[in-house]
Structure formats: structure tokens, C-alpha cells
Design an enzyme around this catalytic site. Structure first.
Site, PDB file in Angstrom:
ATOM      1  N   HIS A 184      -9.669   0.725   4.746  1.00 55.94           N
ATOM      2  CA  HIS A 184      -8.418   1.021   5.444  1.00 55.94           C
ATOM      3  C   HIS A 184      -8.711   1.985   6.596  1.00 55.94           C
ATOM      4  O   HIS A 184      -9.523   2.902   6.465  1.00 55.94           O
ATOM      5  CB  HIS A 184      -7.404   1.637   4.471  1.00 55.94           C
ATOM      6  CG  HIS A 184      -6.020   1.672   5.028  1.00 55.94           C
ATOM      7  ND1 HIS A 184      -5.628   2.614   5.958  1.00 55.94           N
ATOM      8  CD2 HIS A 184      -4.947   0.866   4.831  1.00 55.94           C
ATOM      9  CE1 HIS A 184      -4.365   2.386   6.290  1.00 55.94           C
ATOM     10  NE2 HIS A 184      -3.930   1.331   5.625  1.00 55.94           N
ATOM     11  N   GLU A 196      -5.769  -5.473  10.248  1.00 57.53           N
ATOM     12  CA  GLU A 196      -4.799  -4.407  10.500  1.00 57.53           C
ATOM     13  C   GLU A 196      -5.148  -3.700  11.807  1.00 57.53           C
ATOM     14  O   GLU A 196      -5.997  -2.796  11.817  1.00 57.53           O
ATOM     15  CB  GLU A 196      -4.837  -3.383   9.360  1.00 57.53           C
ATOM     16  CG  GLU A 196      -4.448  -3.944   8.013  1.00 57.53           C
ATOM     17  CD  GLU A 196      -3.805  -2.873   7.136  1.00 57.53           C
ATOM     18  OE1 GLU A 196      -2.701  -3.109   6.665  1.00 57.53           O
ATOM     19  OE2 GLU A 196      -4.402  -1.800   6.958  1.00 57.53           O
ATOM     20  N   ASN A 220       0.877  -1.181   0.000  1.00 56.91           N
ATOM     21  CA  ASN A 220       0.000   0.000   0.000  1.00 56.91           C
ATOM     22  C   ASN A 220       0.909   1.224   0.000  1.00 56.91           C
ATOM     23  O   ASN A 220       1.477   1.571   1.029  1.00 56.91           O
ATOM     24  CB  ASN A 220      -0.890  -0.021   1.251  1.00 56.91           C
ATOM     25  CG  ASN A 220      -1.718   1.243   1.390  1.00 56.91           C
ATOM     26  OD1 ASN A 220      -1.836   2.021   0.442  1.00 56.91           O
ATOM     27  ND2 ASN A 220      -2.314   1.431   2.562  1.00 56.91           N
ATOM     28  N   GLU A 230      -7.161   4.430   7.724  1.00 52.55           N
ATOM     29  CA  GLU A 230      -6.951   5.866   7.434  1.00 52.55           C
ATOM     30  C   GLU A 230      -8.178   6.450   6.751  1.00 52.55           C
ATOM     31  O   GLU A 230      -8.559   7.593   7.011  1.00 52.55           O
ATOM     32  CB  GLU A 230      -5.683   6.051   6.574  1.00 52.55           C
ATOM     33  CG  GLU A 230      -4.423   5.811   7.402  1.00 52.55           C
ATOM     34  CD  GLU A 230      -3.201   5.374   6.610  1.00 52.55           C
ATOM     35  OE1 GLU A 230      -3.199   5.479   5.374  1.00 52.55           O
ATOM     36  OE2 GLU A 230      -2.236   4.907   7.243  1.00 52.55           O
ATOM     37  N   LYS A 285       0.086   4.225  -0.322  1.00 47.86           N
ATOM     38  CA  LYS A 285      -0.589   5.416   0.219  1.00 47.86           C
ATOM     39  C   LYS A 285      -0.347   6.618  -0.715  1.00 47.86           C
ATOM     40  O   LYS A 285      -0.200   6.423  -1.921  1.00 47.86           O
ATOM     41  CB  LYS A 285      -0.121   5.705   1.648  1.00 47.86           C
ATOM     42  CG  LYS A 285      -0.144   4.454   2.530  1.00 47.86           C
ATOM     43  CD  LYS A 285      -0.028   4.747   3.978  1.00 47.86           C
ATOM     44  CE  LYS A 285       0.155   3.443   4.743  1.00 47.86           C
ATOM     45  NZ  LYS A 285      -0.106   3.570   6.151  1.00 47.86           N
ATOM     46  N   GLY A 300       2.653  -1.329   4.312  1.00 53.25           N
ATOM     47  CA  GLY A 300       2.676   0.105   4.026  1.00 53.25           C
ATOM     48  C   GLY A 300       4.102   0.583   3.819  1.00 53.25           C
ATOM     49  O   GLY A 300       4.675   0.464   2.733  1.00 53.25           O
ATOM     50  N   GLY A 301       4.712   1.127   4.878  1.00 57.17           N
ATOM     51  CA  GLY A 301       6.049   1.731   4.784  1.00 57.17           C
ATOM     52  C   GLY A 301       7.065   0.870   4.050  1.00 57.17           C
ATOM     53  O   GLY A 301       7.796   1.370   3.177  1.00 57.17           O
ATOM     54  N   SER A 330       3.012  -2.333  10.427  1.00 56.07           N
ATOM     55  CA  SER A 330       4.457  -2.317  10.679  1.00 56.07           C
ATOM     56  C   SER A 330       5.125  -3.656  10.381  1.00 56.07           C
ATOM     57  O   SER A 330       6.037  -4.077  11.091  1.00 56.07           O
ATOM     58  CB  SER A 330       4.740  -1.862  12.112  1.00 56.07           C
ATOM     59  OG  SER A 330       4.248  -0.551  12.319  1.00 56.07           O
ATOM     60  N   GLY A 336       1.835   2.015  10.798  1.00 59.85           N
ATOM     61  CA  GLY A 336       2.760   3.140  10.693  1.00 59.85           C
ATOM     62  C   GLY A 336       3.371   3.560  12.016  1.00 59.85           C
ATOM     63  O   GLY A 336       3.979   4.622  12.114  1.00 59.85           O
TER      64      GLY A 336
HETATM   65  C1  PEP Z   1      -1.026  -0.022   5.903  1.00 56.91           C
HETATM   66  O1  PEP Z   1      -1.087   1.172   5.665  1.00 56.91           O
HETATM   67  O2  PEP Z   1      -1.896  -0.778   5.465  1.00 56.91           O
HETATM   68  C2  PEP Z   1       0.082  -0.511   6.720  1.00 56.91           C
HETATM   69  C3  PEP Z   1       0.043  -1.741   7.141  1.00 56.91           C
HETATM   70  O3  PEP Z   1       1.101   0.392   6.977  1.00 56.91           O
HETATM   71  P1  PEP Z   1       2.501   0.078   7.722  1.00 56.91           P
HETATM   72  O4  PEP Z   1       3.023  -1.207   7.146  1.00 56.91           O
HETATM   73  O5  PEP Z   1       3.358   1.247   7.392  1.00 56.91           O
HETATM   74  O6  PEP Z   1       2.197  -0.050   9.175  1.00 56.91           O
END
Ligand code: PEP
Length: 255
Positions: free
Chosen positions: A98, A170, A9, A100, A11, A237-238, A216, A176
Site C-alpha cells: 500500500h 491505486e 481497507n 501509505e 486502515k 478505503g474511506g 476515492s 483519500g
Molecule cells: C486505500 O487506502 O486503499 C484507498 C483506496 O483509500 P480511499 O478509498 O479512501 O481513497
């Protein structure tokens, strides 16, 4: 047998050129790694979808997804994007629910049910995210929260429609933040989700549903998380913004 999936993702990151370069690197690096019932999905901003979709055609088991769609078919919704539009440029998946979008854009379970419907109508597979906040975990009510998100967002679907859905657990407190659910904490919730699906539909559907972990996730913690019986991969994500980290996570299934 259910699919193993590692989905990125991105973002709201990466300009057009950087996104195309990153995706090209990923496609090259995972070339001999994505085998059998395994898939890599990159969910990019809308500006990248067409070019990434073209590049994905040259790769085996690599697909592209959107990060959002509007619930309506088309019309006067300035700034929005429809399921048909993202499908027409090569997206196979769309992230829905999600945290966010739930938190910053007020997306409710009811709205998400509408988005799921329009996605499926246009042949997009939802990667449907569920998970509890820190307060909900600490209050011990997280199983109820997750059951409600499933019920309101997805349980109106027929078993056949549900077969197109990928779930992503999640925990909001892990997204994040650098805080990851322990493999035991994640497995406990994944097993609960599978049991809830078996009760609502049947054991076969529950066994066939891919359930990803997100929050994460990185190359160091992915091996322990992905070795859990009910964890079928990750929503990243990251770490999906770095080709080496993302590819190392993809490789976990082959190591
Ligand atoms: C996400 O945004 O779905 C996510 C899991 O982010 P991160 O891996 O950065 O925690």
C-alpha cells in the site's frame, strides 16, 4: 473466470466494538448480494481479525484480511505481527505494498518481495498494491513505475504462486483525496498491467488475475469504473467505513 472482489481497507480506524458492529452490518447487508465468482474482503486492524474471522465463517464469500505482516517468520521484532499469526486468527488475505506503507514506513519493492513470499508460505493471499504518484503521472513515466513495481515485487513468483495474488492499481494521487482516476485512465493502466503479466507469464495467467482499482472509489463512481473490461472490483478505503456505501459498491456487480 477471474474473481470479482470488493475489498475494504479500514486502515487505522475503529475501536474493537465499532469494528465488530460494522462488520456484522456488512455481513447482513451483503448476504444475498455476493454471488458466483464474487468475494467481499474486509482488511481490518489486527485487533479485529479474530472476531471478524469468526463472523465471516457464517457468511458466504466474505473473508477477512490483514493490512500488513512482517517479512520474518517470528522473533525479536517488537510491535510487529507475522503471517502465521494473522493466518491463525482467520485472515485469508493481506494488503501489501500500500502506498501509505511505502511512503510512511519506507517499504521498498525488495522488502515487499520478501513479505509476499512469507504471506504465500503461510497461505495468505496478497492484495498487492501498485500505482504512481502525481509527479510520476505528470511526467508520463507511470507505465515504467508500474512495470518496475510488478517486476521487483512479484515477478520472482512461479505462475502457480502468482495465482494466489490479487493486484490493486491505486494511483497515489487518488487515495483519500477525493480525486478518482477516470474510468478511461484506470482501464488504460489495468490493460497495461494485464499485458505485462501476459508477457512475463502467459495470456491465461493474465486473464485469470483479479485486478482491483483503488482511490476515492465510492457508490457513485464505482459503476463506471467496474464496467471497464479489465477492472475486476475495488480496494475501498474511506467508503468501506460506512456499511451503506460499502454495500452499495458491492452491489454494483449485480445491478
Ligand atoms: C486505500 O487506502 O486503499 C484507498 C483506496 O483509500 P480511499 O478509498 O479512501 O481513497
Amino acid at each position: 473466470m477471474r474473481k470479482k472482489i470488493v475489498a475494504g481497507n479500514w486502515k487505522m480506524n475503529l475501536d474493537y466494538q465499532s469494528g465488530v458492529s460494522l462488520f456484522s452490518e456488512i455481513v447482513n447487508m451483503v448476504k444475498d448480494e455476493v454471488i458466483g465468482q464474487q468475494e467481499v474482503v474486509v482488511c481490518s486492524p489486527a485487533i479485529h481479525l479474530y472476531s471478524l474471522g469468526q463472523l465471516a465463517h457464517t457468511a458466504v464469500n466474505v473473508s477477512v484480511g490483514a493490512q500488513n505482516i512482517h517479512q520474518a517468520e517470528s522473533g525479536a521484532y517488537t510491535g510487529e505481527i507475522s503471517a502465521a499469526q494473522v493466518k491463525s486468527v482467520g485472515a485469508e488475505y493481506v494488503i501489501l505494498g500500500h502506498s501509505e506503507r511505502r511512503a510512511y514506513f519506507g517499504e521498498t519493492d525488495e522488502l515487499l518481495a520478501e513479505k509476499v513470499n512469507i504471506a504465500l508460505k503461510h497461505g495468505l493471499k496478497p492484495i498487492f498494491c501498485i500505482g504512481e504518484t502525481k509527479e510520476e503521472r505528470e511526467s508520463g513515466k507511470f507505465f515504467d513505475i508500474i512495470r518496475t513495481q510488478l517486476e521487483k515485487g512479484l515477478f520472482h513468483l512461479s505462475a502457480e504462486q502468482f495465482g494466489q495474488v490479487v493486484l490493486a492499481y491505486e494511483p497515489v494521487w487518488a487515495i483519500g483525496t477525493g480525486l478518482t482516476a477516470s474510468p478511461e485512465q484506470a482501464q488504460e493502466v489495468h490493460a497495461f498491467i494485464r499485458e505485462t503479466l501476459a508477457n512475463q507469464y502467459d495470456q491465461q495467467l493474465a486473464d485469470d488475475t483479479t485486478i482491483l482499482y483503488g482511490g476515492s472509489c465510492n457508490p457513485s463512481n464505482a459503476p463506471d469504473l467496474f464496467s471497464q473490461k479489465d477492472i475486476d472490483g475495488g480496494l475501498i478505503g474511506g467508503a468501506s467505513l460506512k456499511s451503506r456505501d460499502f454495500t452499495d459498491i458491492v452491489k454494483v456487480f449485480n445491478s
